[in-house]
Design an enzyme around this catalytic site. Structure first.
Site, PDB file in Angstrom:
ATOM      1  N   PHE A 142       0.957  -1.103   0.038  1.00 40.82           N
ATOM      2  CA  PHE A 142      -0.052   0.063   0.215  1.00 40.82           C
ATOM      3  C   PHE A 142       0.874   1.133  -0.213  1.00 40.82           C
ATOM      4  CE2 PHE A 142      -2.400   3.690   1.566  1.00 40.82           C
ATOM      5  CZ  PHE A 142      -3.524   3.575   0.848  1.00 40.82           C
ATOM      6  N   ASP A 227       9.546   2.975   1.483  1.00 47.69           N
ATOM      7  CA  ASP A 227       8.518   3.688   1.977  1.00 47.69           C
ATOM      8  C   ASP A 227       8.481   3.628   3.477  1.00 47.69           C
ATOM      9  OD1 ASP A 227       5.949   4.853   2.513  1.00 47.69           O
ATOM     10  OD2 ASP A 227       5.037   4.036   0.766  1.00 47.69           O
ATOM     11  N   LYS A 256       3.199  11.225   6.970  1.00 49.11           N
ATOM     12  CA  LYS A 256       2.480  11.122   8.147  1.00 49.11           C
ATOM     13  C   LYS A 256       3.083  11.868   9.488  1.00 49.11           C
ATOM     14  CE  LYS A 256       0.351   6.811   6.794  1.00 49.11           C
ATOM     15  NZ  LYS A 256      -0.977   7.096   6.209  1.00 49.11           N
TER      16      LYS A 256
HETATM   17  C1  PLP Z   1       3.278   3.135   3.738  1.00 50.50           C
HETATM   18  C2  PLP Z   1       2.437   4.034   2.946  1.00 50.50           C
HETATM   19  N1  PLP Z   1       2.546   4.575   1.931  1.00 50.50           N
HETATM   20  C3  PLP Z   1       1.879   5.704   1.353  1.00 50.50           C
HETATM   21  C4  PLP Z   1       0.654   6.115   1.957  1.00 50.50           C
HETATM   22  C5  PLP Z   1      -0.069   7.204   1.477  1.00 50.50           C
HETATM   23  O1  PLP Z   1       0.019   8.231   2.133  1.00 50.50           O
HETATM   24  P1  PLP Z   1      -1.169   9.489   2.051  1.00 50.50           P
HETATM   25  O2  PLP Z   1      -2.380   8.812   2.531  1.00 50.50           O
HETATM   26  O3  PLP Z   1      -0.926  10.550   3.101  1.00 50.50           O
HETATM   27  O4  PLP Z   1      -1.190   9.705   0.548  1.00 50.50           O
HETATM   28  C6  PLP Z   1       0.344   5.584   3.293  1.00 50.50           C
HETATM   29  C7  PLP Z   1      -0.835   5.819   3.754  1.00 50.50           C
HETATM   30  O5  PLP Z   1      -1.361   4.955   4.679  1.00 50.50           O
HETATM   31  C8  PLP Z   1       1.293   4.357   3.742  1.00 50.50           C
HETATM   32  O6  PLP Z   1       0.595   3.626   4.813  1.00 50.50           O
END
Ligand code: PLP
Length: 405
Positions: A142, A227, A256
């Protein structure tokens, strides 16, 4: 539910797209690890905005930085310099051990940034023929919700009706280094992974996976993109989840908690030989790196520099683990803990994750389900050990109410 809350939910139902299915609680205020709804009921926040609130609601240092900046200047756009930008970039670069950063806003934007940078690096530095670069990703990933990112998701709900999909991604099993090795070709620019798959259910890869990815990517001149949007910035007991295997990826993708729970702040951090490929006009964002975001981001970096939150995540995690351990066989099939972050697989014969979260809500605990019968717990790191014990006691009682023995 009080009429006030019902009326507010009704307004949202009527006038907002139904792209979420929130629990029926309407929060009006929050402090530390606790939130209060419009009727004055208090709930222990065991989600912390999917780790965006690692430092708790209303952390005094973060709020002070935000208030101070609000009164000075909040937005200039990147057309001009401002006095928070350079210091924020330098301080975040130092925290990550990298030369430079690209500040953005949402996590998805940071992932998109990393994808663009990897492709350009692939063409300019590695010499991949134009438009042929590929990026290896993991099953169960994700990384956000943009059209390109959902193109390499295997979650049907996230992806199904949103094609045509962006090409250039190859998906392999998560946790399998040999699958990555086998998928690498001369066109491979990068491997993009979550060091722990958060939305996937706090899936912790086998020990040695991150080291293996580091080795195989280095061997083949492929960038390793970590990530750390959900796993990073203290959540797992280290500044980055990659630190657990002493792995330094080529690119950190952050989001975040970088915004302190106040404002969306994301960033990509890497060395100059990678981020240096970006030239004026090739990438950007009106709000990315704005003065308020930078001031808040600087206060977050300062909190992380002390190491106190990382240490606390380790201590609290031991409590979380000990408490969850007692529930195995009593409604819990399995759990995974890294720092103060847990994925808890509920016996699917007993209840869905959603049902458990609804029952927890009624007992004053906020948590979020993911994929079927898994719930995840990621309380703010300002939570106390006693509060964790109380939260897990509520979970035990919910499971008992649902029929667990
Ligand atoms: C690992 C990871 N990458 C990217 C995102 C996407 O972040 P955003 O919701 O701020 O676009 C999330 C969101 O949960 C995430 O957990």
């Amino acid at each position: 539910m009080e009429r006030n809350a019902a009326a507010l939910i009704d307004l949202a139902e009527k006038h907002s797209a139904h792209n979420y299915h929130p629990l029926p609680v309407v929060i009006a205020s929050a402090q530390g690890a606790w939130v209060t709804d419009v009727s004055g009921h208090r709930y222990l926040d065991c989600l912390a905005g999917y780790s965006a609130l690692n430092f708790g609601h209303g952390h005094p240092d973060i709020l002070a930085a935000a208030h101070e900046q609000l009164d000075r200047v909040t937005l200039v756009s990147r057309a001009f310099h401002h006095d928070q930008f350079g210091p924020f970039c330098a301080e975040l670069a130092e925290l990550t051990g990298k030369d430079m950063v690209v500040p953005m806003n949402s996590g998805a934007e940071a992932v998109e940034t990393a994808i663009k940078v990897s492709r350009k690096w692939g063409y300019l530095v590695k010499g991949i023929p134009a438009h042929e670069a590929t990026i290896i990703v993991a099953e169960g990933n994700f990384h956000g919700r943009t059209t390109t990112i959902v193109s390499f998701s295997d979650d049907d709900t996230a992806r199904e009706d949103f094609g045509p999909y962006t090409p250039g991604f190859v998906s392999v099993d998560y946790g399998d280094v040999e699958a990555i090795r086998a998928a690498i070709t001369p066109q491979t620019a990068a491997v993009l992974i979550e060091p722990i798959q958060g939305e996937g259910g706090v899936v912790i890869p086998p020990e040695g996976y991150l080291r293996g990815v580091r080795e195989v990517t280095a061997e083949h001149n492929v960038l390793m993109l970590a990530d750390e949007i959900q796993s990073g910035l203290g959540r797992t007991g280290r500044t980055f989840a990659c630190d657990h295997e002493d792995v330094v990826p080529d690119v950190y993708i952050l989001g975040k908690a970088l915004g302190g729970g106040v404002i969306p702040v994301s960033a990509v951090a890497a060395d100059a030989d990678i981020l240096g490929v970006l030239k004026p006009g090739e990438h950007g964002s009106t709000f990315g790196g704005n003065p308020l975001a930078c001031a808040v981001g600087r206060s977050v970096v300062r909190l992380l520099q002390t190491g106190a939150f990382q240490a606390r995540a380790v201590e609290l995690g031991e409590v979380l683990r000990a408490e969850l351990d007692r529930l195995v066989g009593h409604g819990v099939v399995e759990y995974r803990v890294r720092g103060t972050w847990a994925g808890v697989d509920i016996d699917p014969g007993l209840a869905t994750g959603r049902q458990v979260c609804e029952a927890l809500l009624a007992r004053g605990v906020l948590a979020k389900d993911t994929h079927g019968s898994t719930i995840r717990l990621a309380p703010p790191l300002v939570i106390t050990a006693d509060e964790i014990i109380w939260a897990i006691a509520q979970l035990r009682d919910c499971l008992a109410d649902l029929g667990a023995r």
